[in-house]
Design an enzyme around this catalytic site. Structure first.
Site, mmCIF file in Angstrom:
data_model
loop_
_atom_site.group_PDB
_atom_site.id
_atom_site.type_symbol
_atom_site.label_atom_id
_atom_site.label_comp_id
_atom_site.label_asym_id
_atom_site.label_seq_id
_atom_site.Cartn_x
_atom_site.Cartn_y
_atom_site.Cartn_z
ATOM 1 N N ARG A 1 2.419 -6.941 8.943
ATOM 2 C CA ARG A 1 1.928 -5.907 9.550
ATOM 3 C C ARG A 1 2.404 -5.408 10.855
ATOM 4 O O ARG A 1 2.492 -4.196 11.321
ATOM 5 C CB ARG A 1 0.240 -6.070 9.742
ATOM 6 C CG ARG A 1 -0.537 -5.625 8.406
ATOM 7 C CD ARG A 1 -2.000 -6.228 8.261
ATOM 8 N NE ARG A 1 -2.688 -5.863 7.090
ATOM 9 C CZ ARG A 1 -3.626 -5.988 6.766
ATOM 10 N NH1 ARG A 1 -4.396 -6.979 7.357
ATOM 11 N NH2 ARG A 1 -4.010 -5.786 5.675
ATOM 12 N N ASN B 1 -2.191 0.231 6.680
ATOM 13 C CA ASN B 1 -1.467 -1.035 7.339
ATOM 14 C C ASN B 1 -0.529 -2.203 6.282
ATOM 15 O O ASN B 1 -0.518 -2.972 6.509
ATOM 16 C CB ASN B 1 -2.588 -2.002 7.873
ATOM 17 C CG ASN B 1 -3.667 -2.462 6.891
ATOM 18 O OD1 ASN B 1 -3.616 -2.076 5.724
ATOM 19 N ND2 ASN B 1 -4.897 -3.038 7.437
ATOM 20 N N GLU C 1 -9.796 -9.965 -7.923
ATOM 21 C CA GLU C 1 -8.624 -9.160 -7.842
ATOM 22 C C GLU C 1 -7.585 -9.134 -8.795
ATOM 23 O O GLU C 1 -7.052 -8.163 -9.151
ATOM 24 C CB GLU C 1 -8.243 -9.102 -6.143
ATOM 25 C CG GLU C 1 -9.438 -8.715 -5.205
ATOM 26 C CD GLU C 1 -8.960 -8.988 -3.565
ATOM 27 O OE1 GLU C 1 -9.707 -8.453 -2.799
ATOM 28 O OE2 GLU C 1 -7.947 -9.287 -3.395
ATOM 29 N N TYR D 1 -12.659 -1.841 -3.269
ATOM 30 C CA TYR D 1 -12.940 -1.875 -2.110
ATOM 31 C C TYR D 1 -14.373 -1.822 -1.790
ATOM 32 O O TYR D 1 -15.080 -1.469 -0.897
ATOM 33 C CB TYR D 1 -12.222 -0.845 -0.987
ATOM 34 C CG TYR D 1 -10.951 -1.293 -0.665
ATOM 35 C CD1 TYR D 1 -10.728 -2.338 0.225
ATOM 36 C CD2 TYR D 1 -9.717 -0.696 -1.076
ATOM 37 C CE1 TYR D 1 -9.378 -2.712 0.330
ATOM 38 C CE2 TYR D 1 -8.414 -0.956 -0.892
ATOM 39 C CZ TYR D 1 -8.350 -2.232 -0.162
ATOM 40 O OH TYR D 1 -7.207 -2.561 0.308
ATOM 41 N N HIS E 1 -2.000 -5.434 1.523
ATOM 42 C CA HIS E 1 -3.370 -6.199 1.314
ATOM 43 C C HIS E 1 -3.023 -7.459 0.891
ATOM 44 O O HIS E 1 -2.147 -7.895 0.159
ATOM 45 C CB HIS E 1 -4.089 -5.421 0.362
ATOM 46 C CG HIS E 1 -5.124 -6.252 -0.209
ATOM 47 N ND1 HIS E 1 -6.578 -6.041 0.449
ATOM 48 C CD2 HIS E 1 -5.341 -7.118 -1.350
ATOM 49 C CE1 HIS E 1 -7.480 -6.986 -0.216
ATOM 50 N NE2 HIS E 1 -6.553 -7.501 -1.555
ATOM 51 N N PHE F 1 -15.106 4.050 7.722
ATOM 52 C CA PHE F 1 -13.631 4.489 7.038
ATOM 53 C C PHE F 1 -13.636 4.459 5.576
ATOM 54 O O PHE F 1 -12.652 4.622 5.133
ATOM 55 C CB PHE F 1 -12.703 3.665 7.466
ATOM 56 C CG PHE F 1 -12.916 2.090 7.446
ATOM 57 C CD1 PHE F 1 -12.776 1.408 6.328
ATOM 58 C CD2 PHE F 1 -13.590 1.162 8.421
ATOM 59 C CE1 PHE F 1 -12.846 0.190 5.925
ATOM 60 C CE2 PHE F 1 -13.852 -0.169 8.059
ATOM 61 C CZ PHE F 1 -13.414 -0.756 6.977
ATOM 62 N N LYS G 1 0.966 -1.238 -0.005
ATOM 63 C CA LYS G 1 -0.087 0.058 -0.116
ATOM 64 C C LYS G 1 0.837 1.296 0.181
ATOM 65 O O LYS G 1 1.933 1.255 0.226
ATOM 66 C CB LYS G 1 -0.880 0.153 1.281
ATOM 67 C CG LYS G 1 -2.105 -1.166 1.109
ATOM 68 C CD LYS G 1 -3.120 -1.108 2.203
ATOM 69 C CE LYS G 1 -3.851 -2.148 2.493
ATOM 70 N NZ LYS G 1 -5.036 -2.233 3.443
ATOM 71 N N ARG H 1 -2.453 -14.559 4.490
ATOM 72 C CA ARG H 1 -3.135 -13.901 5.427
ATOM 73 C C ARG H 1 -2.466 -14.390 6.961
ATOM 74 O O ARG H 1 -2.340 -13.311 7.469
ATOM 75 C CB ARG H 1 -4.530 -14.402 5.639
ATOM 76 C CG ARG H 1 -5.504 -13.894 4.611
ATOM 77 C CD ARG H 1 -5.821 -12.407 4.120
ATOM 78 N NE ARG H 1 -6.306 -11.902 5.348
ATOM 79 C CZ ARG H 1 -6.871 -10.427 5.543
ATOM 80 N NH1 ARG H 1 -6.911 -10.162 4.080
ATOM 81 N NH2 ARG H 1 -7.278 -10.039 6.502
ATOM 82 N N THR I 1 -5.612 -7.123 10.755
ATOM 83 C CA THR I 1 -5.825 -5.985 10.301
ATOM 84 C C THR I 1 -5.271 -4.695 10.926
ATOM 85 O O THR I 1 -4.620 -3.680 10.697
ATOM 86 C CB THR I 1 -7.141 -5.608 10.057
ATOM 87 O OG1 THR I 1 -7.748 -6.640 9.349
ATOM 88 C CG2 THR I 1 -7.480 -4.362 9.031
HETATM 89 P P1 IDP Z 1 -8.221 -6.650 5.606
HETATM 90 O O1 IDP Z 1 -7.136 -5.872 4.887
HETATM 91 O O2 IDP Z 1 -7.146 -7.287 6.987
HETATM 92 O O3 IDP Z 1 -8.732 -7.793 4.890
HETATM 93 P P2 IDP Z 1 -10.679 -5.425 5.902
HETATM 94 O O4 IDP Z 1 -11.542 -5.560 7.030
HETATM 95 O O5 IDP Z 1 -11.021 -6.114 4.557
HETATM 96 O O6 IDP Z 1 -9.080 -5.675 6.318
HETATM 97 O O7 IDP Z 1 -10.311 -3.739 5.386
HETATM 98 C C1 IDP Z 1 -10.058 -3.488 4.465
HETATM 99 C C2 IDP Z 1 -8.992 -2.115 4.794
HETATM 100 O O8 IDP Z 1 -9.853 -1.100 5.244
HETATM 101 C C3 IDP Z 1 -7.719 -2.660 5.764
HETATM 102 O O9 IDP Z 1 -6.550 -3.158 5.401
HETATM 103 C C4 IDP Z 1 -7.619 -1.192 6.291
HETATM 104 O O10 IDP Z 1 -6.667 -0.477 5.363
HETATM 105 C C5 IDP Z 1 -8.936 -0.330 6.239
HETATM 106 N N1 IDP Z 1 -9.639 -0.568 7.507
HETATM 107 C C6 IDP Z 1 -10.268 -1.685 8.111
HETATM 108 N N2 IDP Z 1 -10.852 -1.475 9.134
HETATM 109 C C7 IDP Z 1 -10.564 -0.166 9.539
HETATM 110 C C8 IDP Z 1 -10.855 0.741 10.629
HETATM 111 O O11 IDP Z 1 -11.448 0.269 11.372
HETATM 112 N N3 IDP Z 1 -10.506 1.975 10.497
HETATM 113 C C9 IDP Z 1 -9.781 2.466 9.407
HETATM 114 N N4 IDP Z 1 -9.256 1.859 8.269
HETATM 115 C C10 IDP Z 1 -9.760 0.324 8.403
HETATM 116 MG MG MG Z 2 -10.208 -7.645 3.430
#
Ligand code: IDP
Ligand code: MG
Length: 142
Positions: A104, A114, A128, A51, A117, A59, A11, A87, A93
């Protein structure tokens, strides 16, 4: 078990911090083979499509602004059990909750920004991969 594939992105936060090399090293040292890779920048529209599943989350707007804010590195990785194993390597996350040694934990500083992805299922990895790469850019049978 058959080899399969997952889609990943380094990212904008991790690209800006100079972590492309260290993250790719960690990935290849963990037995993933890179079968497709490119540096690119997502438009806001690309990020919204990618997304879309999160469009009702609070968010979402921050996520779209962040993911389109600078270059990313997109790649396809090949390994047995690629989606789940990546994963695990990626970590939670929220980097504060990520296990020691995960990407991470090592390279991310906030739940939004973070570092990397990783696809969450075989079905989504295919969607994707096809969103980012044409067949001639993928050096494996997908
Ligand atoms: P993942 O990337 O671990 O699969 P997801 O729940 O699919 O997590 O969320 C996608 C992306 O959205 C996350 O990687 C992060 O960049 C962002 N995100 C997820 N939850 C939050 C939050 O609570 N606050 C801000 N950004 C978030
Ligand atoms: Mg995800």
């Amino acid at each position: 078990m058959a080899l399969n594939h997952t889609f990943i992105m380094i990212k904008p936060d991790a690209v800006k911090k100079g972590y492309i090399g260290p993250i790719l090293n960690k990935i290849t040292a963990s037995d993933f083979k890179i079968v497709s890779i490119k540096m690119t920048q997502l438009s806001k529209r690309d990020a919204e499509i990618f997304y879309a599943i999160h469009k009702d989350r609070p968010f979402f707007n921050d996520l779209i602004a962040f993911m389109s804010s600078g270059p990313i590195v997109a790649a396809v990785l090949e390994k047995e059990n690629a989606v789940d194993d990546f994963r695990t390597l990626l970590g939670a996350t929220n980097p504060e909750e990520a296990a020691e040694g995960t990407i991470r934990k090592l390279f991310a500083y906030s739940v939004g920004e973070n570092a990397v992805h990783g696809s969450d299922s075989d079905e989504n990895s295919l969607i994707e991969i096809q969103f980012h790469f044409s067949q001639s850019e993928i050096f494996s049978e997908i």
